[in-house]
Design a protein around this motif. Structure first.
Motif, mmCIF file in Angstrom:
data_model
loop_
_atom_site.group_PDB
_atom_site.id
_atom_site.type_symbol
_atom_site.label_atom_id
_atom_site.label_comp_id
_atom_site.label_asym_id
_atom_site.label_seq_id
_atom_site.Cartn_x
_atom_site.Cartn_y
_atom_site.Cartn_z
ATOM 1 N N TRP A 73 33.532 30.225 -34.748
ATOM 2 C CA TRP A 73 33.801 29.759 -33.397
ATOM 3 C C TRP A 73 35.076 28.948 -33.517
ATOM 4 C CZ3 TRP A 73 30.701 30.358 -28.907
ATOM 5 C CH2 TRP A 73 29.568 31.154 -29.116
ATOM 6 N N VAL A 74 36.068 29.300 -32.714
ATOM 7 C CA VAL A 74 37.393 28.729 -32.861
ATOM 8 C C VAL A 74 37.836 28.099 -31.543
ATOM 9 C CG1 VAL A 74 39.749 29.184 -33.623
ATOM 10 C CG2 VAL A 74 37.891 30.692 -34.399
ATOM 11 N N TRP A 130 37.941 28.547 -26.230
ATOM 12 C CA TRP A 130 37.151 28.957 -27.394
ATOM 13 C C TRP A 130 37.140 30.468 -27.537
ATOM 14 C CZ3 TRP A 130 34.601 25.863 -30.932
ATOM 15 C CH2 TRP A 130 34.586 24.493 -30.650
ATOM 16 N N LEU A 131 37.065 30.920 -28.779
ATOM 17 C CA LEU A 131 36.810 32.322 -29.035
ATOM 18 C C LEU A 131 35.864 32.443 -30.212
ATOM 19 C CD1 LEU A 131 39.421 34.155 -31.089
ATOM 20 C CD2 LEU A 131 40.090 31.962 -30.167
ATOM 21 N N LYS A 132 35.179 33.573 -30.241
ATOM 22 C CA LYS A 132 34.298 33.917 -31.353
ATOM 23 C C LYS A 132 35.017 35.024 -32.103
ATOM 24 C CE LYS A 132 29.558 35.346 -32.287
ATOM 25 N NZ LYS A 132 28.303 35.778 -31.651
ATOM 26 N N ARG A 141 43.397 30.419 -45.297
ATOM 27 C CA ARG A 141 43.575 29.906 -43.934
ATOM 28 C C ARG A 141 43.816 31.023 -42.920
ATOM 29 N NH1 ARG A 141 43.481 24.549 -43.950
ATOM 30 N NH2 ARG A 141 44.674 24.184 -42.065
ATOM 31 N N GLN A 142 43.164 32.142 -43.125
ATOM 32 C CA GLN A 142 43.415 33.351 -42.343
ATOM 33 C C GLN A 142 43.192 33.176 -40.848
ATOM 34 O OE1 GLN A 142 41.619 36.958 -43.804
ATOM 35 N NE2 GLN A 142 41.974 38.041 -41.896
ATOM 36 N N VAL A 143 42.057 32.615 -40.451
ATOM 37 C CA VAL A 143 41.771 32.489 -39.020
ATOM 38 C C VAL A 143 42.821 31.606 -38.344
ATOM 39 C CG1 VAL A 143 40.133 31.610 -37.310
ATOM 40 C CG2 VAL A 143 39.302 32.957 -39.250
ATOM 41 N N ARG A 144 43.166 30.505 -38.957
ATOM 42 C CA ARG A 144 44.182 29.610 -38.387
ATOM 43 C C ARG A 144 45.527 30.326 -38.256
ATOM 44 N NH1 ARG A 144 42.332 24.355 -38.337
ATOM 45 N NH2 ARG A 144 40.437 24.051 -39.544
ATOM 46 N N ARG A 145 45.893 31.092 -39.268
ATOM 47 C CA ARG A 145 47.163 31.818 -39.223
ATOM 48 C C ARG A 145 47.125 32.929 -38.179
ATOM 49 N NH1 ARG A 145 49.148 34.103 -44.285
ATOM 50 N NH2 ARG A 145 46.995 34.471 -44.904
ATOM 51 N N MET A 146 45.978 33.573 -38.027
ATOM 52 C CA MET A 146 45.856 34.644 -37.028
ATOM 53 C C MET A 146 45.997 34.100 -35.610
ATOM 54 S SD MET A 146 42.757 36.957 -38.622
ATOM 55 C CE MET A 146 42.724 38.189 -37.299
ATOM 56 N N THR A 154 44.911 26.948 -33.801
ATOM 57 C CA THR A 154 43.524 26.495 -33.962
ATOM 58 C C THR A 154 43.463 24.977 -33.985
ATOM 59 O OG1 THR A 154 42.832 28.486 -35.149
ATOM 60 C CG2 THR A 154 41.551 26.495 -35.558
ATOM 61 N N LEU A 155 42.546 24.430 -33.199
ATOM 62 C CA LEU A 155 42.281 22.997 -33.195
ATOM 63 C C LEU A 155 40.993 22.661 -33.952
ATOM 64 C CD1 LEU A 155 43.087 22.291 -29.445
ATOM 65 C CD2 LEU A 155 44.540 21.787 -31.435
ATOM 66 N N ARG A 156 40.035 23.578 -33.876
ATOM 67 C CA ARG A 156 38.738 23.355 -34.522
ATOM 68 C C ARG A 156 38.194 24.702 -34.961
ATOM 69 N NH1 ARG A 156 33.453 20.063 -32.140
ATOM 70 N NH2 ARG A 156 32.423 19.895 -34.156
ATOM 71 N N LEU A 157 37.635 24.737 -36.181
ATOM 72 C CA LEU A 157 37.163 25.985 -36.757
ATOM 73 C C LEU A 157 35.788 25.763 -37.371
ATOM 74 C CD1 LEU A 157 37.914 28.924 -37.524
ATOM 75 C CD2 LEU A 157 38.911 28.002 -39.606
#
Length: 185
Positions: A73-74, A130-132, A141-146, A154-157
């Motif tokens: 959850w991002v 937010w996204l799932k 750090r893939q999700v943050r980079r994506m 990204t603020l919160r992961l």
């Protein structure tokens, strides 16, 4: 017998048992000897960390060739739009190459969410959303980079699932022991 320990990792906790700088580590929360993290979760990320006492199982969970899906959850800066979601679903070009397609959907803030300490930085003039997101890779750090690559930093992961293992109601800083064999079959 293989055992798995599911841990809800708080923000600012290192995914290791020692630290020369005195920062919080897994040792501050996990008292079960012989367990090691199967994969990593960055210090500034929260949620599900899977640990095991079985080296072969640890390898199965963490090795990218097994492609266990990981769900997050991002919370991102800005109002995520369908163009950005589409890009995430098709794969995003990062400095280390194209990511595999992700499953991504815009969503509302989860009602089960705990407060983060310290809270995220917020700007009055910029909304958050937010996204799932589910990925099958594990780049650094893939999700943050994506999300940054599609224009929404990204603020919160928060990771909620790794393969068959789910966070499901586990309180922040708490762990749950699962004793059984054939955990990934």
């Amino acid at each position: 017998m293989s055992s798995v320990l599911l841990f809800n990792k708080p923000f600012n906790v290192l995914c290791q048992f020692t630290d020369d700088l005195g920062r919080e580590t897994l040792a501050d929360f996990i008292k079960n000897p012989g367990f090691y993290a199967a994969g990593r979760l960055d210090r500034d990320s929260e949620g599900l960390l899977v640990l095991t006492n079985d080296g072969q199982l640890q390898h199965q969970i963490s090795d990218p060739k097994h492609k266990l899906p990981k769900t997050y959850w991002v919370q991102v800066e800005g109002q995520i739009d369908s163009t950005a979601i589409d890009k995430l679903c098709k794969g995003v070009v990062l400095k280390d190459g194209l990511t595999k397609p992700a499953q991504a959907q815009a969503t509302s803030e989860p009602d089960w969410l705990w407060p983060r300490n310290p809270p995220i930085r917020e700007r009055q003039s910029i909304p958050t959303s937010w996204l799932k997101l589910t990925i099958t890779e594990g780049r650094n750090r893939q999700v943050r980079r994506m999300t940054a690559a599609v224009g929404f930093p990204t603020l919160r992961l928060i990771r909620t699932q790794v393969g068959p293992f789910k966070l499901d109601g586990l309180a922040l800083g708490q762990s749950q022991l699962i004793k059984q064999t054939n955990l990934l079959k």
